[in-house]
Design a protein around this motif. Structure first.
Motif: not given
Length: 235
Positions: A80-102
């Protein structure tokens, strides 16, 4: 005033102190959202934000209730507060790449969401596992162009997560719906996901709204079925 903690941060500090001091023994179940909201005189949305921070800090573990929800590698994700936090709470080391903001105009999406205005800020991202570089999600987030969001195309994130930017802009998800299907990815999607055109992915469409029903976010995601599954609890 700058330097003053937000409501949910104050709640986080109080509960964290109780947990670390031993006042709340390890494994003890915290009061429910309603009870905590009454104790601190805040909304349940504020309580959820505080619980998310405690979970991210490793001080509590959350359990998903009955209903349908997404799993990552067999474990429930509270997103509910975003994939980044959701994966972080599961000790998953993931990296986000922002492709575009428009800025985009999507009349059909606005009609689907019952919005008068079809203007959105679209954030396009992929998420990959640090361990082996596997790209596990491709996401497009459509946000209302409110202050704090409409400046993103020119300003960028400046090191902040999308979740934090949304919360600072007053976009706090309270409820919504998520639909899931499966389909084969096209050539462009395959390039972004580092896969082969025609590979099978989960396709989710999630719409979040605030407590008053106002629009918060619409996310279109492609999820790697080798890592994500959908489960349903009943009874």
């Amino acid at each position: 005033m700058s330097g003053v903690p937000l409501k949910h941060q104050r709640i986080t500090e109080v509960l964290a102190k109780e947990i670390r001091s031993g006042r709340r023994p390890a494994g003890e179940r915290l009061p429910g959202e309603h009870a905590l909201a009454q104790r601190f005189g805040v909304s349940r949305t504020t309580v959820r934000a505080a619980l998310a921070e405690l979970c991210e800090a490793g001080l509590i573990a959350t359990r998903t209730g009955k209903g349908s929800y997404v799993l990552f590698d067999g474990r429930p994700l509270e997103d509910s507060l975003g994939w980044a936090r959701a994966l972080a709470t599961r000790s998953t080391d993931a990296r986000v790449r922002t492709l575009a903001v428009r800025e985009v105009r999507e009349a059909r999406l606005a009609e689907q969401l019952a919005l008068a205005d079809g203007e959105f800020v679209c954030v396009e991202r992929t998420r990959e596992l640090v361990a082996d570089g596997t790209v596990v999600t491709y996401e497009r987030s459509f946000l209302p162009p409110v202050p704090g969001i409409r400046e993103l195309p020119g300003r960028g994130f400046a090191g902040e997560s999308l979740t934090d930017v949304m919360l600072r802009a007053g976009l706090r998800p309270d409820h919504g719906e998520q639909r899931l299907a499966g389909r084969r990815i096209d050539a462009r999607e395959a390039e972004l996901l580092r896969r082969t055109p025609g590979d099978w992915f989960l396709d989710t469409r999630r719409t979040s709204r605030a407590a008053d029903g106002s629009f918060v976010e619409h996310v279109v995601s492609l999820l790697d079925p080798d890592h994500f599954q959908l489960t349903l609890e009943f009874g």
